[in-house]
Scaffold this active site. Structure first.
Site: not given
Ligand code: AMP
Ligand code: ZN
Length: 140
Positions: A103, A101
């Site tokens: 950001h 993903h």
């Molecule tokens: P990463 O550290 O790049 O893997 O980012 C994962 C992101 O996913 C974090 O910023 C979390 O806040 C976000 N996250 C995890 N679960 C959910 C969810 N169910 N809905 C929206 N964001 C999420």
């Protein structure tokens, strides 16, 4: 296509909720639950890939187009003056959810958001050239 224990796959399949921002045939975007800035959006391919290294060959262009559309909407719709597109691969780089993903974070000059980024220097041009050749030599 979907990984059974992946929370983002569950969101794509609508088994879990999300605050949807954008969707097309290849991608889904929704608000991050823990925003760095209001409007902080996650953009992902619908076909499960752990990291950028196993992204399917058909989704790349759609992801780039979606990133541009969302970035433009942050400027037009949220009054952002810029935006960051950040993407973590593997836990050593800060990845927590193992479904690839991006950001996408709306930015304003006055937002005082800073990323920890401590640039160094190479000893000399030779060190830089050797490293560029080593890295380039491993690109398949
Ligand atoms: P990463 O550290 O790049 O893997 O980012 C994962 C992101 O996913 C974090 O910023 C979390 O806040 C976000 N996250 C995890 N679960 C959910 C969810 N169910 N809905 C929206 N964001 C999420
Ligand atoms: Zn997944």
């Amino acid at each position: 296509m979907y990984a059974p224990s992946c929370i983002f796959c569950k969101i794509i399949q609508e088994e879990l909720p999300c605050a949807k921002v954008y969707e097309d045939a290849h991608t889904l975007a929704f608000l991050d639950l823990n925003p760095i800035r209001p409007g902080h959006t996650l953009l992902l391919p619908k076909i499960h890939a752990d990291t950028l290294l196993n992204l399917d060959s058909g989704s790349g262009e759609a992801l780039m187009q979606a990133m541009r559309k969302i970035g433009q909407a942050m400027i037009t719709g949220l009054g952002a003056e810029g935006f960051n597109c950040l993407q973590n691969n593997f836990s050593a780089a800060g990845q927590e959810v193992m479904h690839l993903h991006w950001h996408i974070i709306p930015r304003n000059r006055a937002d005082q958001l800073a990323f920890r980024w401590n640039p160094g220097k190479y000893a000399d041009k030779d060190e830089m050239t050797a490293l560029a050749q080593k890295l380039g030599g491993h690109i398949a």
